[in-house]
Design an enzyme around this catalytic site. Structure first.
Site, PDB file in Angstrom:
ATOM      1  N   HIS A   1      -3.178   6.440   4.419  1.00  0.00           N
ATOM      2  CA  HIS A   1      -1.808   6.680   4.590  1.00  0.00           C
ATOM      3  C   HIS A   1      -1.354   7.985   3.947  1.00  0.00           C
ATOM      4  O   HIS A   1      -1.599   8.580   2.978  1.00  0.00           O
ATOM      5  CB  HIS A   1      -0.934   5.479   3.835  1.00  0.00           C
ATOM      6  CG  HIS A   1      -0.940   4.141   4.488  1.00  0.00           C
ATOM      7  ND1 HIS A   1      -1.800   3.912   5.510  1.00  0.00           N
ATOM      8  CD2 HIS A   1      -0.617   2.903   4.072  1.00  0.00           C
ATOM      9  CE1 HIS A   1      -1.583   2.570   5.740  1.00  0.00           C
ATOM     10  NE2 HIS A   1      -0.927   1.836   4.714  1.00  0.00           N
TER      11      HIS A   1
ATOM     12  N   CYS B   1       0.815  -1.337   0.002  1.00  0.00           N
ATOM     13  CA  CYS B   1       0.203  -0.068   0.051  1.00  0.00           C
ATOM     14  C   CYS B   1       0.858   1.495   0.177  1.00  0.00           C
ATOM     15  O   CYS B   1       0.613   2.256  -0.743  1.00  0.00           O
ATOM     16  CB  CYS B   1      -0.821  -0.107   1.282  1.00  0.00           C
ATOM     17  SG  CYS B   1      -0.135  -0.225   2.597  1.00  0.00           S
TER      18      CYS B   1
END
Lengths: 348, 348
Positions: free
Chosen positions: B251, B131
């Site tokens: 994130h 990710c």
């Protein structure tokens, strides 16, 4: 110094840092003959406790500093601008925790472990560096001393207590509202005086202090400029990205450095830091030992771990540096400057 | 392809990423003839909804993949190790969201905006990158294409959903316990299978995935190695520090880059990114416009802001890159790989 110690004033006695200043003077047995807690008109009349005695907070005015020998300021830049010169005029040495005078040429900017000797050049005002700067230079100075320092790139993970009591309250209140599925209404962070306010709970805000023309925030420029001044090296390359997190107290920093000389390795850095004053090494990856903000809160030391060599740059290293931003980042460093002034015979 | 589309299996259908995979296939109208949700024995029997239809989750076995054309795996590395080859043996193309095969030479590691063409070399298994890697390379590729890329230093601010549903639950539960002044009992983060667990609420943990011999975590090495592979440049210098935050989803990354060629400036980077597929520029410091994890959640794009030139390195720049780690960081990128396979005539 009287028989009992010095006459000390705290400006901003009811704030987050002010409370820590009073507690730290007591805890470290700073020689205090009398303590004068000062604040804005609004907070005057409140009571604080010092060495088991209740003292009433008074409104800070120019006249407050008559007879004061050491004045610790932490009430915002404009208060320092207005009153620090008044305190100096009346014979006090000022240790200022705001950014008001930090970059002034005749104001020493001091982290005692790094540049205590700079205190000798003071003209009445001494500046306490920015919280995020202090912990970084304290951790890097032993490395710089041994092998020189060429470059620093730092990304910060900063706690809300750096923005004051209202920011702490907002973080906890918002966290509860989000957990309970309620609407939130940000009003303090990232910068109380700025136009927009954003969710801090369960978020990361890449803004601390206001933006400058060049796209950096003032917090980032403070880290960059103060580091060069404290370390006496204008050619040192320093770049910072400062980020506010939903952490109450304890700033963390991801720091990349390049040293000047060959021959440094991770065990060497560990050795240097384990011998350095005010530093606690917490670096044992195989046992998941590394600094954590939650564990640094309430502690005086700067904690360093995650030390590893850059895989591409022979002279490059990464570190994770954590400290209590209200203590080493503010109150403790100010009181340590007070002790250094005594040691150097500068506080009379 | 049947008249209605492809026979698609989802391995790990009840996990945090699995749910997003199913939702994304529906939302982006991926041509699905039949959907087969698979899971561990423990979760088999649960129901999922797809295009208004209830489908029962089945236990994943080698035989599950009979007749499957596209299998999207997101159930942990060991499941992929065991079952992905079985799916391939039965004629399926596997898009694997774990790290099991990412660095295998004959496995393309693909972010469609960056290296879609690599899909042509697949041998049955295609790996979806980590990710934190995906959002970074998606944002940096347009800059690399224009001016070359020499060096990346990244510090991450990663959400707990990357560690699964249990980590999300732990974060919210702990937050509530701390707000209410109760004891906490960490049991999941930073790494559920590791020895020690630490407080994630109101904290920042500099460990994601387990530590390797060289002092880096596996997450950090994934970012470093995967970036080189996706960008086809083994001489690219990449260093990562990966940190877990109390953020549910989204994130954030503080990224420093050095480009190869002269002549790039901040307006130039903004121009490149504003024209790039899958990127949304959010960069207006004077109006406090920058990417925030809280705003990126549920969005497909990668958000970029805080773009500024390094004050010491003419070819150095800083960026703040944010994306939904379950979407572009996982499910969306996997489904986009599916679309690319169709476009390139590789999915039959």
């Amino acid at each position: 110094m009287t028989q009992q110690g010095y006459h000390v004033a705290i400006v901003g006695a009811t704030g987050a840092v002010g409370e820590q200043l009073i507690d730290t003077l007591d805890r470290l047995d700073f020689p205090v003959a009398s303590l004068l807690p000062l604040s804005s008109k609004r907070s005057a009349g409140k009571k604080i406790m010092f060495k088991g005695e209740e003292i009433t907070v008074q409104e800070a005015t120019a006249e407050s500093f008559e007879g004061i020998q050491l004045a610790l300021f932490s009430a915002g830049g404009s208060i320092s601008q207005a009153l620090a010169p008044e305190a100096v005029k009346r014979g006090a040495i000022v240790v200022d925790n705001t950014s008001a005078f930090r970059m002034d040429e005749d104001v020493p900017l001091v982290v005692p472990e790094v540049n205590e000797e700079d205190l000798k050049n003071h003209s009445g005002i001494i500046a306490n560096p920015n919280c995020s700067t202090i912990q970084m230079v304290a951790a890097l100075e032993p490395i710089k001393k041994a092998k020189g320092l060429k470059k620093i790139i730092v990304s910060t993970y900063q706690a809300v207590s750096g923005a004051g009591v209202k920011a702490i309250d907002e973080m906890y209140e918002q966290s509860q509202q989000i957990v309970e599925g309620k609407e939130i209404n940000p009003q303090v962070l990232p910068v109380s005086g700025d136009k927009n306010h954003y969710q801090i709970a369960f978020n990361a805000i890449p803004q601390i202090d206001v933006f400058q023309e060049n796209g950096y925030t003032f917090e980032e420029l403070k880290m960059m400029n103060e580091t060069k001044k404290i370390m006496h090296d204008n050619s040192l390359k320093v770049a910072a990205t400062c980020v506010r997190l939903p952490v109450e107290t304890g700033h963390s920093e991801s720091v990349y450095i390049e040293v000047e000389q060959d021959g440094l390795d991770v065990p060497g850095i560990r050795q240097l830091l384990s011998e350095a004053p005010g530093i606690t090494l917490q670096d044992d990856p195989s046992n998941q030992v590394y600094p954590l903000a939650s564990a640094a809160k309430g502690k005086d030391d700067v904690f360093v771990g995650r030390i590893r060599r850059d895989l591409d740059e022979e002279k490059g290293f990464h570190l994770w540096i954590v400290a209590d931003n209200l203590l080493k980042g503010a109150a403790l460093n100010s009181v340590q400057i007070g002790f250094s002034l005594i040691k150097l015979g500068l506080l009379k």
